[in-house]
Design a protein around this motif. Structure first.
Motif, mmCIF file in Angstrom:
data_model
loop_
_atom_site.group_PDB
_atom_site.id
_atom_site.type_symbol
_atom_site.label_atom_id
_atom_site.label_comp_id
_atom_site.label_asym_id
_atom_site.label_seq_id
_atom_site.Cartn_x
_atom_site.Cartn_y
_atom_site.Cartn_z
ATOM 1 N N ASN A 132 4.844 4.047 -11.463
ATOM 2 C CA ASN A 132 4.013 3.237 -10.555
ATOM 3 C C ASN A 132 3.143 4.172 -9.714
ATOM 4 O OD1 ASN A 132 5.576 0.401 -10.813
ATOM 5 N ND2 ASN A 132 7.076 2.056 -10.658
ATOM 6 N N ARG B 49 -8.362 13.566 -7.517
ATOM 7 C CA ARG B 49 -8.023 13.029 -6.194
ATOM 8 C C ARG B 49 -7.329 14.067 -5.310
ATOM 9 N NH1 ARG B 49 -7.322 7.977 -3.856
ATOM 10 N NH2 ARG B 49 -7.932 6.965 -5.785
ATOM 11 N N THR C 184 0.849 -1.186 0.000
ATOM 12 C CA THR C 184 0.000 0.000 0.000
ATOM 13 C C THR C 184 0.888 1.241 0.000
ATOM 14 O OG1 THR C 184 -0.094 -0.020 2.424
ATOM 15 C CG2 THR C 184 -1.890 -1.138 1.232
ATOM 16 N N ASN D 258 -1.652 10.903 -13.999
ATOM 17 C CA ASN D 258 -2.107 9.520 -14.125
ATOM 18 C C ASN D 258 -3.290 9.271 -13.184
ATOM 19 O OD1 ASN D 258 -2.224 6.533 -13.788
ATOM 20 N ND2 ASN D 258 -0.388 6.594 -15.061
ATOM 21 N N GLN D 259 -4.356 8.726 -13.713
ATOM 22 C CA GLN D 259 -5.565 8.505 -12.922
ATOM 23 C C GLN D 259 -5.358 7.493 -11.793
ATOM 24 O OE1 GLN D 259 -8.493 7.718 -16.173
ATOM 25 N NE2 GLN D 259 -9.574 9.463 -15.285
ATOM 26 N N MET D 260 -4.304 6.694 -11.878
ATOM 27 C CA MET D 260 -4.010 5.711 -10.838
ATOM 28 C C MET D 260 -3.261 6.324 -9.655
ATOM 29 S SD MET D 260 -5.373 2.962 -11.875
ATOM 30 C CE MET D 260 -4.611 1.763 -10.774
ATOM 31 N N CYS D 261 -2.845 7.585 -9.766
ATOM 32 C CA CYS D 261 -2.043 8.217 -8.724
ATOM 33 C C CYS D 261 -2.824 8.286 -7.415
ATOM 34 C CB CYS D 261 -1.632 9.624 -9.165
ATOM 35 S SG CYS D 261 -0.582 10.470 -7.972
ATOM 36 N N SER D 262 -2.198 7.861 -6.333
ATOM 37 C CA SER D 262 -2.857 7.809 -5.026
ATOM 38 C C SER D 262 -2.630 9.064 -4.196
ATOM 39 C CB SER D 262 -2.355 6.582 -4.247
ATOM 40 O OG SER D 262 -0.945 6.604 -4.143
ATOM 41 N N SER E 214 0.195 4.333 -8.506
ATOM 42 C CA SER E 214 -0.672 3.862 -7.420
ATOM 43 C C SER E 214 0.085 3.716 -6.105
ATOM 44 C CB SER E 214 -1.316 2.521 -7.792
ATOM 45 O OG SER E 214 -0.336 1.509 -7.913
ATOM 46 N N LYS E 215 1.427 3.800 -6.149
ATOM 47 C CA LYS E 215 2.238 3.686 -4.936
ATOM 48 C C LYS E 215 2.792 5.034 -4.478
ATOM 49 C CE LYS E 215 1.493 -0.662 -4.712
ATOM 50 N NZ LYS E 215 2.548 -1.669 -4.833
ATOM 51 N N LYS F 156 0.332 9.239 -0.118
ATOM 52 C CA LYS F 156 -0.901 10.025 -0.107
ATOM 53 C C LYS F 156 -0.628 11.496 0.185
ATOM 54 C CE LYS F 156 -3.917 6.163 1.166
ATOM 55 N NZ LYS F 156 -4.877 5.638 2.166
#
Length: 236
Positions: free
Chosen positions: A128, A201, A97, A155-159, A130-131, A134
């Motif tokens: 990467n 986000r 996570t 990137n839409q996967m960015c957390s 999503s990693k 936050k």
């Protein structure tokens, strides 16, 4: 070290100063933390001086068990060289996570290698997204960060939810460029498609202008599809 055996006895945060233990002692602690069953909530390191390899060694300690890397990481004055930035980024990517919080001392102080280290870290995270942590806090923002940061956040996967810059961007042109490009990240008006696929986000960026702040406030709505549709409606 007793840290390893303290998995279930309530040790959740560590603030460590090198006055007592030095860099070698910090690395011993890192290796002990890497053998824990669960990560610390927070680890703050105050290292007044460090070699170019320290961050590489620190990150490598968590290679086999990346999920043991503390959820909040504050490396203090640790020197972030290019190899160190890549090493830390690689461990973040291997983690199950994303980190909750990462603070980086990005003050240049005449040493451009520190800037290159952060660029290397952002490039790894850009591959990467999503990693991405936050909350990412930078002491200073440098123009070299703009392109990899933009790529990461687009990137839409960015957390990532918060980009903090503790020192105001003093140069008027640089500040304007930062605000303009971050505004485009949150609402790219090029087409309906790019607007819909913008970053919904991010909820806070330091040094935000009113227009950017407006989009960040919109992003606070948990219904991201609704946010995307409102942005499309408002801009096309």
């Amino acid at each position: 070290l007793t840290i390893r055996s303290a998995n279930n006895v309530g040790i959740r945060k560590l603030n460590i100063f090198d006055i007592e233990i030095g860099p070698r002692g910090l690395l011993r602690i890192a290796r002990a933390l890497a053998r824990r069953d669960s990560p610390l909530d927070s680890l703050s390191l105050e290292l007044s001086s460090s070699s170019d390899t320290f961050l590489v060694d620190f990150a490598t300690a968590f290679w086999e068990n990346p999920d043991s890397l503390p959820n909040e990481l504050i490396p203090g004055e640790i020197h972030i060289c290019e190899a160190g930035g890549r090493a830390l980024g690689t461990v973040l990517v291997r983690r199950g996570t994303p980190l909750e919080y990462l603070y980086l001392n990005t003050r240049n102080e005449g040493d451009h290698s520190r800037v290159l280290g952060v660029v290397a870290l952002l490039q790894v995270l850009g591959d990467n997204p999503s990693k991405s942590p936050k909350i990412l806090i930078l002491e200073e923002f440098h123009n070299d960060f703009m392109e990899p940061m933009e790529r990461l956040l687009q990137n839409q996967m960015c957390s990532q939810e918060v980009l903090g810059v503790l020192c105001n961007i003093q140069d008027t042109e640089d500040r304007s460029n930062f605000q303009r490009r971050m505004t485009s990240v949150c609402c790219n008006e090029t087409s309906i498609s790019t607007t819909y696929e913008s970053n919904h986000r991010l909820i806070h960026i330091h040094n935000a202008c009113p227009q950017l702040d407006h989009y960040l406030t919109m992003n606070g709505n948990p219904d991201k599809k609704k946010v995307a549709c409102i942005k499309v409606y408002d801009t096309h």
